[in-house]
Design an enzyme around this catalytic site. Structure first.
Site, PDB file in Angstrom:
ATOM      1  N   ASP A  38       0.789  -1.253   0.000  1.00 60.68           N
ATOM      2  CA  ASP A  38       0.000   0.000   0.000  1.00 60.68           C
ATOM      3  C   ASP A  38       0.821   1.304   0.000  1.00 60.68           C
ATOM      4  O   ASP A  38       0.526   2.226   0.778  1.00 60.68           O
ATOM      5  CB  ASP A  38      -0.955   0.013   1.209  1.00 60.68           C
ATOM      6  CG  ASP A  38      -1.937  -1.151   1.224  1.00 60.68           C
ATOM      7  OD1 ASP A  38      -1.928  -1.938   0.273  1.00 60.68           O
ATOM      8  OD2 ASP A  38      -2.698  -1.263   2.199  1.00 60.68           O
TER       9      ASP A  38
ATOM     10  N   LYS B 292      -7.086  -4.982  -2.673  1.00 58.17           N
ATOM     11  CA  LYS B 292      -7.802  -5.509  -1.508  1.00 58.17           C
ATOM     12  C   LYS B 292      -8.689  -4.421  -0.926  1.00 58.17           C
ATOM     13  O   LYS B 292      -8.469  -3.235  -1.161  1.00 58.17           O
ATOM     14  CB  LYS B 292      -6.814  -6.026  -0.464  1.00 58.17           C
ATOM     15  CG  LYS B 292      -5.894  -4.941   0.058  1.00 58.17           C
ATOM     16  CD  LYS B 292      -4.895  -5.496   1.028  1.00 58.17           C
ATOM     17  CE  LYS B 292      -3.998  -4.401   1.552  1.00 58.17           C
ATOM     18  NZ  LYS B 292      -4.709  -3.313   2.256  1.00 58.17           N
TER      19      LYS B 292
ATOM     20  N   CYS C  41      -1.867  -2.703   7.803  1.00 54.61           N
ATOM     21  CA  CYS C  41      -1.787  -3.650   6.693  1.00 54.61           C
ATOM     22  C   CYS C  41      -0.505  -4.476   6.700  1.00 54.61           C
ATOM     23  O   CYS C  41      -0.523  -5.659   6.368  1.00 54.61           O
ATOM     24  CB  CYS C  41      -1.999  -2.926   5.379  1.00 54.61           C
ATOM     25  SG  CYS C  41      -3.715  -2.351   5.231  1.00 54.61           S
TER      26      CYS C  41
END
Ligand code: VGL
Ligand code: ZN
Length: 210
Positions: free
Chosen positions: A20, A118, A163
Site C-alpha cells: 500500500d 484488496k 496492513c
C-alpha cells in the site's frame, strides 16, 4: 549465515511484498502516515535487489464500510462493532480510480509481477494481503505464492501497524518465513498500536531487519 541486512535476494524462493505505498497514506493524503513518503527511496532500493516483487493496493469502493462517513454520527479513528468484529473507522481513502489510490509517483518497481487489490468488498475491510478482516475471506495470495514456489517473504510499506502487521501475521500462519524491512515501513500509531504491532510480529517469528 544470513547477515542482519537485506542485500542479496535474487532467489526464486524469495519475494518482496510492498504494501500500500499509495498517495492517500502519504503526507497530503486522506489517511496520511507521518513520513509515509520517506520510505519510497528505501522501497525502491529494496525492490532493485529482488527478482520477484508483489505490490498491494488498498482499493475501496465509494461508501466503503470502513469509512466513518458511511456510519451516521461516527468519526474517523473510532472503533465500531462490525458483523465480523471490531473495526476502526477511517477517513475516506484509497477510493477506486482516484489519485489518492494511485501508487506514490516516485515508487519505481516496473518489474513487479503481481498487483493485488484488496478492500474492494463494500462491507468488509481488508488490512491483510492474505485475508479480509472477517479473518475468513481469502484474497488468493497464499495460493498464488505457493503455486509460484515462494517460501520466504520480505514485507515493507504502509502502514506498519495495520496492513503490514496483518499481512505479516497471516504470512507466518500460512507457513512462510517472513522478514520485515523496518526502515522501509512507517506506522499510523493509534494509541500505541505501533509498539504492539512490533511486539506481535516478533512473537509470531517475523525477523525484523534494518
Ligand atoms: C490501511 C487503514 C485502512 C493500511 C488501509 O494500508 O495500513 N490502514 N486501510
Ligand atoms: Zn483502507
Amino acid at each position: 549465515m544470513k547477515s542482519g541486512r537485506i542485500e542479496r535476494s535474487r532467489d526464486d524462493r524469495e519475494v518482496l511484498i510492498i504494501i500500500d505505498v499509495q498517495n492517500d497514506f502519504c503526507p497530503g493524503g486522506a489517511l496520511a502516515v507521518a513520513d509515509g513518503d520517506a520510505i519510497v527511496p528505501a522501497v525502491n532500493r529494496l525492490a532493485a535487489v529482488f527478482a520477484h516483487v508483489v505490490l498491494t493496493q488498498d482499493w475501496h469502493p465509494p461508501g466503503h464500510a470502513s469509512f466513518a462517513s458511511a456510519h451516521a454520527g461516527r468519526q474517523p479513528f473510532e472503533t465500531i462493532e462490525a458483523p465480523y468484529g471490531p473495526q476502526t473507522l477511517w477517513p475516506d481513502h484509497c477510493v477506486q480510480g482516484t489519485r489518492g489510490a494511485d501508487f506514490h509517483p516516485a515508487l519505481m518497481v516496473p518489474h513487479a509481477e503481481l498487483l493485488l487489490r484488496k478492500g474492494f468488498r463494500p462491507r468488509i475491510d481488508s488490512y491483510s494481503a492474505f485475508r479480509e478482516n472477517d479473518r475468513r475471506t481469502p484474497t488468493g495470495l497464499t495460493s498464488y505464492l505457493r503455486e509460484r514456489g515462494f517460501e520466504h517473504l520480505t514485507l515493507c510499506g504502509l502502514a506498519t501497524d495495520y496492513c503490514v502487521l496483518f499481512s505479516a501475521l497471516d504470512a507466518r500462519e500460512a507457513g512462510f518465513t517472513v522478514d520485515l524491512a523496518v526502515d522501509a515501513c512507517r506506522g499510523i500509531d493509534l494509541d500505541g498500536s505501533l509498539a504492539r504491532a512490533m511486539h506481535a510480529m516478533a512473537e509470531a517469528g517475523v525477523t525484523i531487519r534494518g
